[in-house]
Design an enzyme around this catalytic site. Structure first.
Site, PDB file in Angstrom:
ATOM      1  N   ASP A 271       1.108   4.152  -2.970  1.00  0.00           N
ATOM      2  CA  ASP A 271       0.748   5.539  -2.706  1.00  0.00           C
ATOM      3  C   ASP A 271       1.863   6.490  -3.125  1.00  0.00           C
ATOM      4  OD1 ASP A 271      -1.615   4.659  -1.664  1.00  0.00           O
ATOM      5  OD2 ASP A 271      -1.048   4.901   0.428  1.00  0.00           O
TER       6      ASP A 271
ATOM      7  N   GLU B  20       0.824  -1.208   0.000  1.00  0.00           N
ATOM      8  CA  GLU B  20       0.000   0.000   0.000  1.00  0.00           C
ATOM      9  C   GLU B  20       0.855   1.254   0.000  1.00  0.00           C
ATOM     10  OE1 GLU B  20      -2.614   2.343  -0.650  1.00  0.00           O
ATOM     11  OE2 GLU B  20      -3.440   0.357  -0.269  1.00  0.00           O
TER      12      GLU B  20
ATOM     13  N   SER C 249      -7.598   2.230  -3.215  1.00  0.00           N
ATOM     14  CA  SER C 249      -6.348   2.702  -2.626  1.00  0.00           C
ATOM     15  C   SER C 249      -5.364   3.114  -3.705  1.00  0.00           C
ATOM     16  CB  SER C 249      -5.725   1.606  -1.747  1.00  0.00           C
ATOM     17  OG  SER C 249      -5.557   0.415  -2.477  1.00  0.00           O
TER      18      SER C 249
END
Length: 808
Positions: free
Chosen positions: A413, A409, A647
């Protein structure tokens, strides 16, 4: 006039405070326990030790109704105070708790073994002490699992209620325990047992785990010889040569919906087929072949069948189509692809030093600096004149030694935010631990840190790719987090939250079919003070006509557009969306002719019958906006790994908002701040700034599908919000001098009160209003002076001396 203004202010301040107290007192469930609802002790616990735990104490705030009114005014482009943001200290002075509450909390907790740190606004307190100290201070019982906790979860448990002295409890909204999580040094990557083929069969067998990508399909299979036994001969020796008649070629039939097919006949030689030892059991071995077929059309449901051609001219039957599923071929998502599709100017660096972006990371996520540099090099992201900011500023821990299982994750990002907004100052904001009562992210711990950051340093845009089922979370916790989001909106800060990856019914639907019986909204995506980001994927059948087919007409569209991201169409996940059960529909979504009301009565994709499938039609509707969320390539150590989720679309949208802020800051304009009111105003007047999504629904989860969900429709919908952003059109509209595009209504110009920092004397003045007219008059004059001082915060964003911000 002065007396009227002063009196109205006094009533607003006093009324807000009184209402807030009664609302907080009503939620007595906040003292039930530190741990998740429904937990009961088992024989798998031991007494706690001296691990340091963090407890966030949330003191009651004041004047929240007044602050919300101001937040609305400065966030709405039709209001004259649009963009006139508050400073941190001004927000704190107005919202701060009563002095008596501060005294009570300080005296009680400073009298314990723990360490007490008040936030700058004194409304949140970070209390750090040992587990035994927590038990003693809060009159509760904590336990730890004897068995090893799963990586990323906490071993701490509790079933005992919290017991605080009555006067201390009355000063607090609630308490949130941030417990440490189990983080093994090098967790093992998941491994999967090899596929076991039957030892005897009469037709070829394909491994059901098909691999697909951008215009290619890769499959593994074994073939069976004339005697029905699995082939054990390598290609150099001749397939099935030890069984008599050899297999000389493999015919592959690729089938795509609707009515498309491709046939290839591949010779059984090493230059064409791959080979390795397979498992034909029990206990047997065989040769597994693999073949990759390219130049296949993307965006179609795809499967394959194979058959063997023997040297005597005979052929086997085709493999059984019911034994394997289908896959969707999709292009990979890269920064260059997103830049081209959305018109994001990757060739223009972010240079304004005030333009800072942040990614919030929880659950032990980390990033690898070497991976970030490798990704930039691989994707052609350049550094600018040696000044490029190619590494983020770290806030909190970053532990790459934990292993890549926890890094996906955070890597996603950072790699995409910093690629799409090159040269931007980026903060990697890591908050370890887990909020024990919700077993989710410690949002209050993070928000306390953000709220304390100085005005000239706090990131203007925050990307948060986390969220969970809202239903089990304590009401006080959700309400307080929402209030903190509102206070950040007052400071001109944009918060973007992922809408979830399991459709309308949420993550519980993956394993529990009963969860499909209703909508299960996610928090904090359902908060009215954040921008909830949904997910799309690319397709050629992006309008209804592209799915048209009769005996005489078959329409196949060739242009790529966005549809709802769904696991049922190869998106990997299904975008979340729906209606909150805990928050009412906010002002920017309200009105009988508003976009949400229109969606509820539209006929393109009729909404579910609320009597048969429950959802709250009057609740806050989400998402607000969407972006591509499927098949992102992320560099993980030594390879590219595809990943999907909201996400991914959340940092995409965060980078886009950062680009828009750059345009504004360079022109001496304030940042966009809380963008939802702007988005909904634009939908009314300038729908061309959105790429509308009209195909798809969110009835599926990551695994499996429910019967019901929300479908896409023209305009706003509960699957993709307004669709995605048309960046070139939006950049033109938000330029300086765009007032003509979005003219103010004269009758709105003086309807909104002006922000005024609170003084403690206001409360005593309220009691003395009938007899102290002169004092009220003086207060009115002071109010006028404070109104002008409140505007000084704009100097952080602009060199202009005007007290009235430009409309855009």
């Amino acid at each position: 006039f002065v007396l009227a203004v002063a009196g109205a202010l006094l009533l607003a301040v006093a009324g807000a405070g009184a209402g807030d107290v009664s609302a907080a007192s009503a939620d007595m469930g906040r003292w039930a326990t530190f741990a998740q609802p429904g937990y009961a002790p088992t024989n798998d616990e031991v007494s706690v030790g001296n691990d340091k735990l963090v407890v966030i104490l949330a003191l009651r705030q004041r004047n929240l109704a007044f602050l919300e009114e101001r937040a609305r005014a400065i966030s709405d482009p039709l209001q004259p105070d649009y963009g006139m943001y508050f400073s941190r200290d001004e927000v704190n002075n107005i919202a701060g708790p009563a002095e008596e509450d501060v005294r009570i909390v300080k005296e009680f907790f400073e009298g314990t073994e723990g360490m007490v740190k008040f936030s700058k606004g004194r409304d949140l307190v970070r209390f750090v002490c040992s587990a035994r100290c927590v038990e003693k201070t809060f009159g509760t019982k904590l336990e730890m699992q004897k068995s090893l906790a799963k990586p990323g979860t906490s071993p701490y448990r509790s079933a005992s209620p919290i017991k605080l002295p009555e006067h201390v409890a009355a000063a607090l909204d609630g308490v949130s325990l941030n417990a440490p999580i189990f983080m093994p040094k090098r967790p093992k990557q998941p491994t999967f047992p090899p596929w076991r083929y039957p030892a005897v069969h009469d037709i070829p067998v394909i491994n059901p785990n098909l691999i697909s990508g951008d215009q290619f399909l890769s499959l593994k299979f074994i073939v069976y010889c004339k005697d029905g036994k699995a082939n054990k001969d390598m290609l150099d020796d001749g397939v099935c040569s030890s069984h008599g008649t050899e297999i000389v070629s493999i015919e592959i039939l690729v089938l795509q919906h609707p009515m498309m097919q491709k046939v290839l006949v591949l010779p059984a030689i090493k230059d064409v087929l791959g080979q390795l030892v397979g498992d034909c059991g029990p206990g047997g071995s065989c040769v597994e072949f693999n073949a990759t077929v390219g130049s296949i059309q993307n965006y179609a449901s795809t499967t394959a069948r194979i058959r063997a051609h023997f040297s005597d001219g005979s052929v086997s039957a085709f493999s059984d189509p019911t034994k394997i599923g289908s896959v969707f071929l999709l292009p990979y998502t890269t920064p260059a692809m997103l830049s081209k599709f959305y018109g994001i100017p990757m060739g223009e660096p972010v240079r304004n030093p005030r333009n800072i972006i942040s990614v919030a990371e929880f659950e032990g996520q980390y990033y690898n600096p070497k991976d970030l540099e490798a990704f930039f090099k691989l994707m052609g992201v350049r550094s600018w004149d040696g000044e490029g900011r190619t590494q983020p500023q770290l806030i909190g821990p970053d532990k790459p030694v934990a292993g890549s299982v926890f890094g996906g994750e955070a890597q996603l990002d950072l790699q995409y935010i910093m690629a799409l907004a090159p040269n931007v100052s980026t903060w990697f904001w890591s908050v370890p631990g887990t909020e024990l009562a919700t077993t989710q992210e410690p949002f209050l711990d993070w928000l306390m840190q953000v709220a304390d950051t100085d005005d000239d340093k706090v990131p203007l845009v925050h990307s948060v790719s986390y969220g969970d089922d809202a239903a089990p979370m304590p009401a006080w916790f959700k309400n307080r987090v929402n209030q903190e989001f509102m206070k950040l909106a007052l400071r001109g800060i944009s918060i973007l939250i992922a809408a979830g990856d399991d459709g309308a019914s949420g993550a519980r639907a993956r394993l529990d079919p009963t969860a499909c019986q209703q909508s299960n909204p996610e928090f904090p995506a359902e908060s009215p003070w954040v921008t909830a980001v949904g997910g799309t994927q690319l397709a050629r059948a992006a309008t209804p006509v592209c799915q048209y087919s009769t005996d005489t007409v078959i329409i196949s569209c060739q242009d790529e557009h966005e549809v709802v991201c769904s696991s049922s169409t190869g998106g990997g996940v299904t975008t979340g969306g729906g209606f909150s059960n805990g928050f009412e529909r906010p002002w920017y979504q309200s009105g009988i002719n508003g976009v949400v009301a229109n969606y509820l009565r539209q006929s393109d994709s009729p909404v579910p019958d609320v009597e048969k499938w429950f959802y709250n039609t009057s609740g806050r509707a989400y998402p607000d906006i969407s972006g591509i969320s499927s098949n992102y390539l992320v560099w993980m150590g030594d390879h590219l790994e595809p990943t999907s989720g909201t996400s991914a679309s959340t940092p995409l949208l965060a980078a886009m908002i950062t680009r828009l802020n750059e345009d504004r800051l360079q022109q001496g304009m304030p940042p966009l701040g809380f963008i939802n009111p702007l988005l909904y105003r634009l939908a009314e007047r300038h729908p061309e700034v959105f790429n509308d999504v009209v195909i798809g629904d969110n009835r599926c989860s990551v695994k499996g599908c429910c019967e019901t969900g929300f479908g896409a429709a023209r305009g706003w919908d509960a699957a993709t919000g307004h669709g995605s952003l048309n960046m070139p059109a939006l950049r033109r509209l938000l330029r300086r001098g765009a007032v003509e595009e979005f003219a103010l209504h004269p009758d709105l110009r003086f309807l909104v009160a002006t922000p005024v920092p609170r003084a403690t004397v206001l409360h005593s003045l309220l009691l003395a209003v009938p007899v102290v007219t002169a004092g009220v008059a003086l207060l009115g004059l002071a109010t006028f002076a404070l109104q002008r001082r409140a505007r000084s915060v704009r100097e952080l964003f602009s060199s202009t001396s005007s007290l009235r911000a430009p409309l855009f």
